[in-house]
Write a protein that holds these residues in place. Structure first.
Motif, PDB file in Angstrom:
ATOM      1  N   LEU A   1       0.852  -1.190   0.000  1.00  0.00           N
ATOM      2  CA  LEU A   1       0.000   0.000   0.000  1.00  0.00           C
ATOM      3  C   LEU A   1       0.888   1.240   0.000  1.00  0.00           C
ATOM      4  O   LEU A   1       1.639   1.493   0.951  1.00  0.00           O
ATOM      5  CB  LEU A   1      -0.910   0.007   1.230  1.00  0.00           C
ATOM      6  N   ARG A   2       0.814   2.013  -1.062  1.00  0.00           N
ATOM      7  CA  ARG A   2       1.673   3.183  -1.231  1.00  0.00           C
ATOM      8  C   ARG A   2       0.883   4.459  -0.975  1.00  0.00           C
ATOM      9  O   ARG A   2      -0.357   4.467  -1.006  1.00  0.00           O
ATOM     10  CB  ARG A   2       2.254   3.201  -2.648  1.00  0.00           C
ATOM     11  N   MET A   3       1.589   5.541  -0.786  1.00  0.00           N
ATOM     12  CA  MET A   3       0.916   6.817  -0.538  1.00  0.00           C
ATOM     13  C   MET A   3       0.022   7.204  -1.717  1.00  0.00           C
ATOM     14  O   MET A   3      -1.015   7.837  -1.544  1.00  0.00           O
ATOM     15  CB  MET A   3       1.938   7.907  -0.259  1.00  0.00           C
ATOM     16  N   ALA A   4       0.409   6.787  -2.925  1.00  0.00           N
ATOM     17  CA  ALA A   4      -0.392   7.118  -4.111  1.00  0.00           C
ATOM     18  C   ALA A   4      -1.705   6.355  -4.154  1.00  0.00           C
ATOM     19  O   ALA A   4      -2.649   6.783  -4.827  1.00  0.00           O
ATOM     20  CB  ALA A   4       0.411   6.830  -5.377  1.00  0.00           C
ATOM     21  N   THR A   5      -1.798   5.215  -3.441  1.00  0.00           N
ATOM     22  CA  THR A   5      -3.003   4.390  -3.517  1.00  0.00           C
ATOM     23  C   THR A   5      -3.768   4.322  -2.205  1.00  0.00           C
ATOM     24  O   THR A   5      -4.738   3.569  -2.099  1.00  0.00           O
ATOM     25  CB  THR A   5      -2.649   2.962  -3.967  1.00  0.00           C
ATOM     26  N   VAL A   6      -3.346   5.096  -1.220  1.00  0.00           N
ATOM     27  CA  VAL A   6      -4.111   5.145   0.034  1.00  0.00           C
ATOM     28  C   VAL A   6      -5.458   5.802  -0.235  1.00  0.00           C
ATOM     29  O   VAL A   6      -5.546   6.824  -0.921  1.00  0.00           O
ATOM     30  CB  VAL A   6      -3.342   5.944   1.103  1.00  0.00           C
ATOM     31  N   ASN A   7      -6.510   5.218   0.309  1.00  0.00           N
ATOM     32  CA  ASN A   7      -7.855   5.749   0.105  1.00  0.00           C
ATOM     33  C   ASN A   7      -8.262   6.565   1.334  1.00  0.00           C
ATOM     34  O   ASN A   7      -8.536   6.012   2.386  1.00  0.00           O
ATOM     35  CB  ASN A   7      -8.845   4.599  -0.114  1.00  0.00           C
ATOM     36  N   GLY A   8      -8.285   7.879   1.201  1.00  0.00           N
ATOM     37  CA  GLY A   8      -8.858   8.715   2.243  1.00  0.00           C
ATOM     38  C   GLY A   8      -7.948   9.121   3.373  1.00  0.00           C
ATOM     39  O   GLY A   8      -8.235   8.847   4.533  1.00  0.00           O
ATOM     40  N   ILE A   9      -6.820   9.775   3.072  1.00  0.00           N
ATOM     41  CA  ILE A   9      -6.005  10.371   4.135  1.00  0.00           C
ATOM     42  C   ILE A   9      -6.539  11.764   4.428  1.00  0.00           C
ATOM     43  O   ILE A   9      -6.875  12.510   3.517  1.00  0.00           O
ATOM     44  CB  ILE A   9      -4.526  10.509   3.702  1.00  0.00           C
ATOM     45  N   HIS A  10      -6.629  12.111   5.690  1.00  0.00           N
ATOM     46  CA  HIS A  10      -6.945  13.481   6.074  1.00  0.00           C
ATOM     47  C   HIS A  10      -6.034  13.838   7.230  1.00  0.00           C
ATOM     48  O   HIS A  10      -5.779  13.022   8.115  1.00  0.00           O
ATOM     49  CB  HIS A  10      -8.414  13.628   6.482  1.00  0.00           C
ATOM     50  N   GLU A  11      -5.548  15.058   7.230  1.00  0.00           N
ATOM     51  CA  GLU A  11      -4.586  15.464   8.252  1.00  0.00           C
ATOM     52  C   GLU A  11      -5.191  15.421   9.652  1.00  0.00           C
ATOM     53  O   GLU A  11      -6.394  15.592   9.846  1.00  0.00           O
ATOM     54  CB  GLU A  11      -4.084  16.874   7.953  1.00  0.00           C
ATOM     55  N   LEU A  12      -4.339  15.174  10.626  1.00  0.00           N
ATOM     56  CA  LEU A  12      -4.724  15.310  12.020  1.00  0.00           C
ATOM     57  C   LEU A  12      -4.929  16.793  12.316  1.00  0.00           C
ATOM     58  O   LEU A  12      -4.325  17.655  11.655  1.00  0.00           O
ATOM     59  CB  LEU A  12      -3.637  14.724  12.921  1.00  0.00           C
ATOM     60  N   PRO A  13      -5.768  17.137  13.287  1.00  0.00           N
ATOM     61  CA  PRO A  13      -6.041  18.560  13.538  1.00  0.00           C
ATOM     62  C   PRO A  13      -4.778  19.311  13.940  1.00  0.00           C
ATOM     63  O   PRO A  13      -4.020  18.867  14.793  1.00  0.00           O
ATOM     64  CB  PRO A  13      -7.067  18.530  14.684  1.00  0.00           C
ATOM     65  N   GLY A  14      -4.573  20.425  13.279  1.00  0.00           N
ATOM     66  CA  GLY A  14      -3.463  21.300  13.645  1.00  0.00           C
ATOM     67  C   GLY A  14      -2.137  20.970  13.019  1.00  0.00           C
ATOM     68  O   GLY A  14      -1.144  21.653  13.289  1.00  0.00           O
ATOM     69  N   ALA A  15      -2.056  19.952  12.141  1.00  0.00           N
ATOM     70  CA  ALA A  15      -0.766  19.578  11.555  1.00  0.00           C
ATOM     71  C   ALA A  15      -0.982  18.873  10.225  1.00  0.00           C
ATOM     72  O   ALA A  15      -1.538  17.774  10.196  1.00  0.00           O
ATOM     73  CB  ALA A  15       0.015  18.680  12.503  1.00  0.00           C
TER      74      ALA A  15
END
Length: 373
Positions: free
Chosen positions: A66-80
């Protein structure tokens, strides 16, 4: 191990996206980690307990391909924000490092590895405290925020003859890479995102057969905001009634992804109905034919990890826990975040903030917990 429960105002169980969101907002609202408050008896305190040996939540257990290009649904943690990363980098390397840096940056002082065995009421007082029992002592809390996610409870359907299969059976949670299936005949079960993604991946090196209980309803348009809102509303109503949350796909249908398109282009995105039983060397189909297999990969989803909440006796006839806006309807001292409608990275962030807002408001009228050194 401490023999006496350690008192805090809030226990957060789990340090994935939801748990870290709650911890961040507690910090912002002036609630301090318990280990940072000794000698300051007027401080409100919290502790984050995580069963994992290291930071990263479920990301540290994802498959190596599983690569960063194929990750489904990353969202940043609050504040960073998520730091820039090579699209080809392993998600299980990049994202746990991001989580670890986040814990350090905001001084969240997660205690790990700590396995929570049970959460129970200390007494019959509905305004009393909750006892959180772990493999490293117990904590006494005014509120508990449960953020244990689903990764530790993969769902395995049961079919006749399953125990007789001589090949390999594994769940998505056990998957490492397609290489281990090279040259084999692999049955992939499940219509979710991971099932289609792994179908595309494994079909490059193996003979694959894709099976689902129902014919997927493919949706051509993007998974836009109105669609997402409708899906979340449906899941919110389910958990409000005490029904198991279900999946977003069950509400929205299947949306085309790059790997679905790629599998379709190569002719491997062919859905077959579910087999009726399993034999030593394969499966029996509804039409009476036999399909040989070396492996069965169950991409059949996960269930919420809630067994430690059993002493609270919150499950209702529908099979779930009644939850309204992330708060347990039948135990107001308990919040479930990253559960049901908030079981996404965006939803987990929002639920963490909302839970903390409610907790801090109610702590204003509660006595500060007695400190135990």
């Amino acid at each position: 191990m401490n023999s006496r429960p350690r008192p805090v105002d809030v226990v957060v169980i789990g340090a994935g996206q939801a748990g870290l969101s709650a911890a961040y907002h507690l910090r912002r609202r002036g609630v301090a980690p318990a280990s940072a408050s000794l000698g300051h008896d007027n401080h409100r305190t919290f502790v984050v307990l995580d069963a994992n040996p290291a930071a990263g939540g479920a990301w540290q257990h994802r498959w190596e391909s599983l690569r960063m290009a194929t990750v489904n649904g990353i969202h940043e943690l609050p504040g960073a924000p998520v730091p820039p990363a090579d699209p080809g980098a392993q998600a299980r390397e990049v994202l746990p490092a991001y989580f670890g840096d986040y814990e350090d940056r905001f001084d969240l002082r997660v205690e790990r590895p700590v396995a929570v065995h049970s959460v129970r009421r200390e007494d019959d007082d509905p305004n009393g405290r909750l006892l959180v029992e772990t493999d490293n002592g117990a904590w006494s809390a005014q509120f508990v925020v449960n953020a244990t996610g689903t990764w530790t409870t993969p769902f395995w359907p049961r079919y006749p003859g399953q125990e007789r299969f001589r090949g390999r059976q594994l769940h998505v949670a056990d998957y490492v890479s397609a290489d281990e299936f090279a040259g084999q005949r692999v049955i992939i079960v499940g219509a979710g995102v991971s099932g289609v993604q792994l179908l595309d991946e494994i079909s490059h090196v193996a003979e694959t057969t894709w099976m689902t209980r129902r014919e997927p309803q493919w949706i051509d348009q993007e998974f836009d905001i109105p669609t997402r809102v409708a899906a979340i509303a449906g899941i919110e109503e389910r958990v409000r009634q005490g029904l198991p949350p279900g999946s977003v796909i069950s509400v929205t249908g299947m949306h085309w992804t790059p790997w679905a398109r790629a599998a379709q282009a190569r002719g491997v995105l062919v859905r077959h109905p579910m087999f009726t039983s399993i034999d030593e060397a394969g499966v029996w189909m509804p039409d009476g034919t036999f399909r040989a297999a070396d492996a069965i990969l169950w991409a059949t989803g996960f269930r919420a990890a809630l067994d430690h909440l059993a002493p609270l006796r919150l499950r209702v006839a529908g099979g779930g826990i009644r939850v309204d806006e992330s708060r347990a309807t039948d135990e107001r001292r308990l919040f479930l975040i990253g559960y049901g409608p908030s079981a996404s990275t965006v939803g987990a962030n929002r639920a963490g903030r909302a839970a903390v807002t409610a907790i801090v408001r109610e702590l204003a009228d509660a006595p500060v917990a007695e400190r135990v050194a």
